[in-house]
Design a protein around this motif. Structure first.
Motif, PDB file in Angstrom:
ATOM      1  N   LYS A 158       0.832  -1.207   0.000  1.00 32.27           N
ATOM      2  CA  LYS A 158       0.000   0.000   0.000  1.00 32.27           C
ATOM      3  C   LYS A 158       0.866   1.256   0.000  1.00 32.27           C
ATOM      4  O   LYS A 158       0.568   2.224  -0.703  1.00 32.27           O
ATOM      5  CB  LYS A 158      -0.937   0.007   1.208  1.00 32.27           C
ATOM      6  N   LEU A 159       1.936   1.235   0.788  1.00 29.17           N
ATOM      7  CA  LEU A 159       2.828   2.384   0.867  1.00 29.17           C
ATOM      8  C   LEU A 159       3.498   2.645  -0.476  1.00 29.17           C
ATOM      9  O   LEU A 159       3.518   3.785  -0.955  1.00 29.17           O
ATOM     10  CB  LEU A 159       3.876   2.167   1.957  1.00 29.17           C
ATOM     11  N   ILE A 160       4.011   1.608  -1.110  1.00 26.11           N
ATOM     12  CA  ILE A 160       4.663   1.767  -2.406  1.00 26.11           C
ATOM     13  C   ILE A 160       3.650   2.241  -3.446  1.00 26.11           C
ATOM     14  O   ILE A 160       3.951   3.101  -4.279  1.00 26.11           O
ATOM     15  CB  ILE A 160       5.359   0.460  -2.848  1.00 26.11           C
ATOM     16  N   GLY A 161       2.430   1.716  -3.391  1.00 26.88           N
ATOM     17  CA  GLY A 161       1.387   2.163  -4.314  1.00 26.88           C
ATOM     18  C   GLY A 161       1.091   3.641  -4.168  1.00 26.88           C
ATOM     19  O   GLY A 161       1.000   4.377  -5.165  1.00 26.88           O
ATOM     20  N   LEU A 162       0.967   4.100  -2.928  1.00 19.55           N
ATOM     21  CA  LEU A 162       0.704   5.519  -2.669  1.00 19.55           C
ATOM     22  C   LEU A 162       1.874   6.387  -3.120  1.00 19.55           C
ATOM     23  O   LEU A 162       1.677   7.409  -3.786  1.00 19.55           O
ATOM     24  CB  LEU A 162       0.423   5.739  -1.181  1.00 19.55           C
ATOM     25  N   LEU A 163       3.082   5.985  -2.789  1.00 16.70           N
ATOM     26  CA  LEU A 163       4.262   6.761  -3.174  1.00 16.70           C
ATOM     27  C   LEU A 163       4.466   6.755  -4.684  1.00 16.70           C
ATOM     28  O   LEU A 163       4.926   7.746  -5.255  1.00 16.70           O
ATOM     29  CB  LEU A 163       5.507   6.238  -2.458  1.00 16.70           C
ATOM     30  N   SER A 164       4.099   5.673  -5.341  1.00 15.33           N
ATOM     31  CA  SER A 164       4.204   5.601  -6.804  1.00 15.33           C
ATOM     32  C   SER A 164       3.275   6.613  -7.463  1.00 15.33           C
ATOM     33  O   SER A 164       3.645   7.252  -8.448  1.00 15.33           O
ATOM     34  CB  SER A 164       3.869   4.193  -7.296  1.00 15.33           C
ATOM     35  N   LYS A 165       2.079   6.772  -6.915  1.00 15.44           N
ATOM     36  CA  LYS A 165       1.134   7.771  -7.445  1.00 15.44           C
ATOM     37  C   LYS A 165       1.715   9.174  -7.367  1.00 15.44           C
ATOM     38  O   LYS A 165       1.413  10.024  -8.192  1.00 15.44           O
ATOM     39  CB  LYS A 165      -0.188   7.735  -6.667  1.00 15.44           C
TER      40      LYS A 165
END
Length: 173
Positions: A47-54
């Motif tokens: 979830k963290l990587i997904g948010l930071l990727s956005k």
């Protein structure tokens, strides 16, 4: 904070149990400052990587079956480090994820810089009070005592900021 490289690492052990490491340093050598582990680590990391990727804030450095290493954009590195402090001994990961998401959406002006200072204070206090601790095959720069103290203080701070901000937004409606 001075110019540094920030990394977030997921190490997956047997049976899918993982640990998330927040590292600071260069590509060749970095130091683990904060570690969060347990059965939720893999989902929290994703979830963290997904948010930071956005946000365009992470770049994959090394991806294997057992380890995923991402470089964090320099301006967000300390904020993610402070976020990792929030996750320490957390019971409700979703609560802190929502806060990070709102923080990155700039719903809490000025709080990112406070989180940066908070992480720097934890690092400095740990340097002056306790030496590095060797645990689990890596050197952790922040002592468990310092992590616990700053984690609980930061949770209280964030709870109050969120509460005050929500009240102010309701008044504006």
């Amino acid at each position: 904070m001075e110019r540094r490289a920030y990394y977030i690492v997921l190490r997956v052990r047997n049976k899918g149990v993982g640990e998330i490491l927040f590292n600071i340093g260069g590509e060749g050598e970095s130091t683990t400052f904060i570690r969060v582990n347990g059965v939720n680590a893999v989902s929290v990391f994703k979830k963290l990587i997904g948010l930071l990727s956005k946000q365009g804030a992470v770049v994959p450095v090394r991806i294997t079956d057992r380890e995923r290493v991402y470089s964090i954009r320099e301006d967000l590195g300390p904020v993610i480090g402070a976020y990792m402090l929030l996750l320490r001994r957390a019971r409700n990961y979703e609560k802190w994820f929502v806060f990070l998401e709102e923080l990155l959406d700039e719903k809490y002006p000025g709080v990112a810089s406070v989180l940066t200072v908070f992480l720097e204070m934890a690092i400095e206090f740990s340097k002056t009070r306790w030496a590095s601790v060797k645990k689990g095959g890596y050197r952790a720069t922040l002592s468990p005592v310092v992590l616990d103290v700053f984690s609980s203080s930061l949770k209280h701070f964030v709870d109050r900021i969120v509460s005050v901000s929500r009240r102010e937004r309701l008044k504006l409606k």
